[in-house]
Structure formats: C-alpha cells, structure tokens
Design a protein around this motif. Structure first.
Motif, PDB file in Angstrom:
ATOM      1  N   ASP A 100       0.825  -1.222   0.000  1.00  0.00           N
ATOM      2  CA  ASP A 100       0.000   0.000   0.000  1.00  0.00           C
ATOM      3  C   ASP A 100       0.856   1.268   0.000  1.00  0.00           C
ATOM      4  OD1 ASP A 100      -2.161  -1.639   0.044  1.00  0.00           O
ATOM      5  OD2 ASP A 100      -2.759  -1.216   2.124  1.00  0.00           O
ATOM      6  N   GLY A 101       1.919   1.263   0.808  1.00  0.00           N
ATOM      7  CA  GLY A 101       2.782   2.437   0.906  1.00  0.00           C
ATOM      8  C   GLY A 101       3.448   2.772  -0.424  1.00  0.00           C
ATOM      9  N   GLN A 102       3.916   1.724  -1.112  1.00  0.00           N
ATOM     10  CA  GLN A 102       4.577   1.944  -2.398  1.00  0.00           C
ATOM     11  C   GLN A 102       3.572   2.364  -3.462  1.00  0.00           C
ATOM     12  OE1 GLN A 102       8.033   1.113  -3.325  1.00  0.00           O
ATOM     13  NE2 GLN A 102       8.710  -0.328  -1.773  1.00  0.00           N
ATOM     14  N   VAL A 103       2.357   1.820  -3.399  1.00  0.00           N
ATOM     15  CA  VAL A 103       1.313   2.204  -4.360  1.00  0.00           C
ATOM     16  C   VAL A 103       1.001   3.688  -4.187  1.00  0.00           C
ATOM     17  CG1 VAL A 103      -1.128   1.913  -4.970  1.00  0.00           C
ATOM     18  CG2 VAL A 103       0.314  -0.097  -4.561  1.00  0.00           C
ATOM     19  N   LYS A 104       0.942   4.135  -2.927  1.00  0.00           N
ATOM     20  CA  LYS A 104       0.692   5.551  -2.631  1.00  0.00           C
ATOM     21  C   LYS A 104       1.795   6.420  -3.236  1.00  0.00           C
ATOM     22  CE  LYS A 104      -1.586   5.941   1.265  1.00  0.00           C
ATOM     23  NZ  LYS A 104      -1.585   5.530   2.654  1.00  0.00           N
ATOM     24  N   TRP A 105       3.051   5.951  -3.118  1.00  0.00           N
ATOM     25  CA  TRP A 105       4.173   6.709  -3.693  1.00  0.00           C
ATOM     26  C   TRP A 105       4.016   6.827  -5.214  1.00  0.00           C
ATOM     27  CZ3 TRP A 105       7.669   5.800  -7.518  1.00  0.00           C
ATOM     28  CH2 TRP A 105       8.674   6.756  -7.674  1.00  0.00           C
ATOM     29  N   GLU A 107       1.301   6.693  -7.031  1.00  0.00           N
ATOM     30  CA  GLU A 107       0.216   7.622  -7.356  1.00  0.00           C
ATOM     31  C   GLU A 107       0.642   9.063  -7.109  1.00  0.00           C
ATOM     32  OE1 GLU A 107      -2.837   6.009  -4.863  1.00  0.00           O
ATOM     33  OE2 GLU A 107      -3.384   4.437  -6.307  1.00  0.00           O
ATOM     34  N   GLY A 108       1.349   9.284  -5.994  1.00  0.00           N
ATOM     35  CA  GLY A 108       1.817  10.627  -5.652  1.00  0.00           C
ATOM     36  C   GLY A 108       2.819  11.171  -6.660  1.00  0.00           C
TER      37      GLY A 108
END
Length: 470
Positions: A100-105, A107-108
């Motif tokens: 999840d954390g890497q997916v957020k990165w 997208e960001g």
C-alpha cells in the motif's frame, strides 16, 4: 477492468520494482505520461525479498558480535540473540509484504499503475488481461530475475528454498544446506549461522569467485568462526527430500542431511512470458542494451536492471533507470542527448565502476576492477595490499580487528582502477573508493585527501604510502 479499453501513454514500464519505479518517475519528471504494469508487489524484489529483508536479517547478529569485540561493551552482553525479534523487525521492513505504501508513492509521483501480467503484443504495445496499452515513445522492460535452479538430480523435486524463501522465512530451521558460493549463499549462510542454525555451504569452486581471492578466503574463515561448515571445490551430485530432512550426496562420496536446502547458484532473467517472441526476441533471454539502455535493434524498447545482465544490483539498476527515464524524455521532447561516456543519459559506471557490499562478517566492499580483471582487460597495473588491522582506527574500533585492503593502480595514468576492503564495517569506506575510481582521481591528488585520525579511513594513507610518494 471490463471492456477492450485501449489506453495510450508516452511510456509503458513492465515491472514495478526499484528500477521500474525510477524509470517511470524520471520520465514523468521529464514531462511524459507513464504507466507501470505489475503482477506482484509494487516495490519488487529489493523491498520484499532481497536487499531490505536480507540486511534486516543480518544486522542484529552483526551488532551483537560487534559489541562482543569491544571490552566494556562485551561485559554488558549477557543474553543471546532474540531470533523472533529479528524476524519481526524484518517483517516491519517488508511492510508485512503489503505494498500500500509503495502504491501511494507511485500515485503521488503521477505514475499510473495497472495490476496484472503484461505481455508485449506488438510494436509499442502491451496487453494486460483484456486491456491494450499503447506507448507513444517507449516500452521499458524491468522485470528482474529469478533464482536459477541448476540441473542437479532430484533438486527440483526436493522443494528447495530459493533466495525469496530464505529472506521471508517465518521460522528458522535447525539446519540448512546451501548450494552455491556467491553473494546470496554467503549472506544467507551468515544470517542463519547467526540465528544458531547448523549451516553447511557447498560451493563448486571457491566463495565470491568474481572478487579478489582474499575476499572469499576471509569470508570462509568468518563463516567457520560462526560455526558454519564450508565445503569448497565440492559438487552436489543429487538431492532427495525424506520425511523430515533433505539429503545431499556430494562429489567426495559423503552425504549431508539438513532440514532445508537453499539453492543460490545464480539468476535467470524474468523474460520467459512477456511476449518477446512477438517482436523477434527469444523468450527467457537476457536483453542486450546500449549504454542508454536501449535494446539493440530497436528505437522504442528499453531494458533496465537485472534483465540486461550488466550489473545485477539494485543500486546499479536504479542508476540505469535514472539514465533511461531521462533519455526517453529527452528523445521524446527532441532535446539534446548526452550519451558520451559519463554523460547524463548513459550508464557508463556499469562497465568498470560497480560498487558492491557483501554483508557477511567480515564485510566485503569492492569497487571497480579486481587485479585479475584489470590484467585481463590489458591494463598495466600495480597492486598494493595492506592489512587494515594495522591502522590505529581499526584497533580502537574492535579488539583483534582483522581485514585486508587492496588498491589496483593503472600505472600509465596513475589512477585507481579498483579497491577491495574486507573487514568489520568496511562498507562505510566504499564511497570514498567509488569517488576515486569514478572520478579517476590522480594518485598525486589523492595524497591531499587527508583521512581523519583515528578512523579506519586512514587505510587510504597507508595504501598510498605503500605505493610510494610521487
């Protein structure tokens, strides 16, 4: 993702490991649109099964041993390693295998993400399920590599561990046989020996064969001090899993039994099922690229990281990714391409300036050419060795500090071609050596790079003194 959606991007990246993430990021920063296709976890091998978990598994026992080498601290160490706490800390580093954390990165960073197995289905075209993605400018293959399983009778049927199993294990086996003598073999041997596992390393020749000979020898000594058995010049003839153990028959006629067997005999490219045949390339092959990471024979296909077989290291793959992402953007925008050696858009360092740390005890930190590689490449060299334990800083660092440094000098240009350090905590010395090699800093100028006293960096002064004043 219902329907036959046809989506167009400037760049399509296959694989969301460290390399794919960086290529896409640089392309987007260069004003392009990018999509990454990933069938597993975003963050890839490095984050979940390689660099991060392996270093986490190694670190705790290294700290404990370091404390035991310094009187005063040694007396304070009264307990043993808490293996479960080490495994728990490893789980934190892998985010419990949740991306999840890497997916957020991603997208960001303004990068699109498509989950699923991507295959090239034509020029500048990638199909994921029923979705067809089209690239205006480039497709980048950064799918990485898998553990190679050699053709040893019975090995595949014995359900062996590969590197992923060793780094993600939930419990620690009482005994572990390791087939191989490279970096994965010796690092995992160090980690598990540190846990108290009875480790046997079975290497077909020596350890760390591509490095300076003293590196493998001192790592073998270190493993034996940790209680591991190291068998050199030994072939594994067959492997068989019985009820509660694996039995390995060896070339010397002996046999070994262990609870688990880890295969660490090299890597194979993850290119077997990505549609290479549709564009005239061979599935399962390494991809040959030029220094801008463009696959030879194409003007739209790039390959970064392990798949191009230049230097199978995360940091080197990320370095390639920055060059590739930037050059794709430059070419797409009609901007000048800086592809002379050491230019912005080339991965020149891959050839003769690759730094690497092997996190064994002792550590091995190396950059550039070994003495043998330099001689084979036709350089006229002088090789200078020095015992790191004779430096004041190392004596303070740990009682009985043992280690060796080697500097390989190009005698015609009087610059450093390669440096190898073996010893406790030598990884901190590596960047100085890397700058000397990449910058081609002349020896007479290196004399003015004064090492702070008393640090282990004083090894530099000793190497120069041994070489001789200009």
């Amino acid at each position: 993702m219902g329907g036959m959606a046809n989506t167009e991007y400037d760049v399509i990246v296959l694989g969301a490991g460290a390399v794919g993430e960086n290529v896409a990021d640089r392309a987007v920063r260069g004003g392009l649109t990018a999509v990454i296709v990933e069938s597993e976890l975003v963050g890839g091998e490095c984050s979940y099964w390689a660099c991060m978990p392996s270093k986490a598994l190694l670190r705790s026992a290294q700290v404990l041993r370091a404390a035991r080498r310094v009187p005063g601290a040694a007396q304070a160490v009264t307990g043993e390693l808490d293996v479960q706490a080490v495994l728990d800390r490893r789980d934190e580093f892998t985010s419990h295998w949740n991306d999840d954390g890497q997916v957020k990165w991603v997208e960001g960073a303004g990068i699109s993400l498509v989950r699923g197995h991507g295959r090239i289905t034509g020029e500048k075209q990638v199909t994921v399920g029923d979705q067809v993605l089209t690239a205006r400018h480039a497709v980048v293959i950064s799918t990485g590599s898998d553990s190679l399983i050699p053709d040893i009778p019975g090995l595949r049927d014995a359900d062996p561990w590969v590197s992923r199993d060793a780094t993600s294990a939930k419990t620690v086996p009482s005994s572990l046989a390791i087939i191989g003598g490279g970096v994965v073999a010796v690092e995992m041997a160090s980690a598990y020996a540190g846990f108290g596992t009875a480790v046997t390393v079975i290497a077909r020749s020596g350890l760390l064969e591509t490095m300076e000979p003293f590196a493998g020898e001192q790592v073998a000594d270190g493993l034996r001090e940790l209680g591991a058995t190291v068998l050199l010049n030994t072939e594994t003839k067959s492997v068989k899993r019985l009820d509660d153990e694996v039995v390995l028959e060896l070339s010397d006629g002996s046999s070994i039994s262990a609870q688990e067997v880890l295969v660490a005999t090299g890597r194979t490219p993850r290119t077997g099922d990505i549609g290479l045949e549709t564009i005239g390339l061979t599935p399962g092959s390494w991809l040959d690229v030029d220094d801008t990471l463009l696959v030879r024979g194409f003007d739209w296909l790039y390959a970064g990281g392990d798949v191009n077989h230049r230097a199978l290291l995360t940091h080197q793959g990320k370095y390639q990714a920055r060059a590739a992402g930037d050059v794709i953007a430059a070419r797409a925008n009609g901007k000048p391409v800086s592809d002379a050696p050491w230019g912005t858009h080339v991965a020149t360092a891959d050839h003769q300036a690759v730094p690497q740390v092997t996190f064994t005890d002792p550590e091995v930190a190396s950059i550039g050419l070994t003495a043998a590689a330099a001689a084979a490449a036709g350089y006229q060299t002088r090789v200078v060795d020095y015992e790191i334990g004779n430096v004041a800083g190392s004596k303070v660092h740990a009682d009985g500090y043992k280690g060796t440094a080697r500097m390989v000098v190009d005698e015609q240009r009087k610059v450093v071609l390669g440096v190898t350090f073996v010893g406790p905590d030598v990884s901190d010395l590596l960047q100085g050596a890397t700058i000397a090699v990449v910058g081609e800093v002349p020896l007479d100028r290196l004399w003015h790079a004064v090492p702070a006293y008393p640090t282990i960096n004083e090894i530099w002064l000793r190497l120069l003194e041994t070489y001789g004043r200009p």
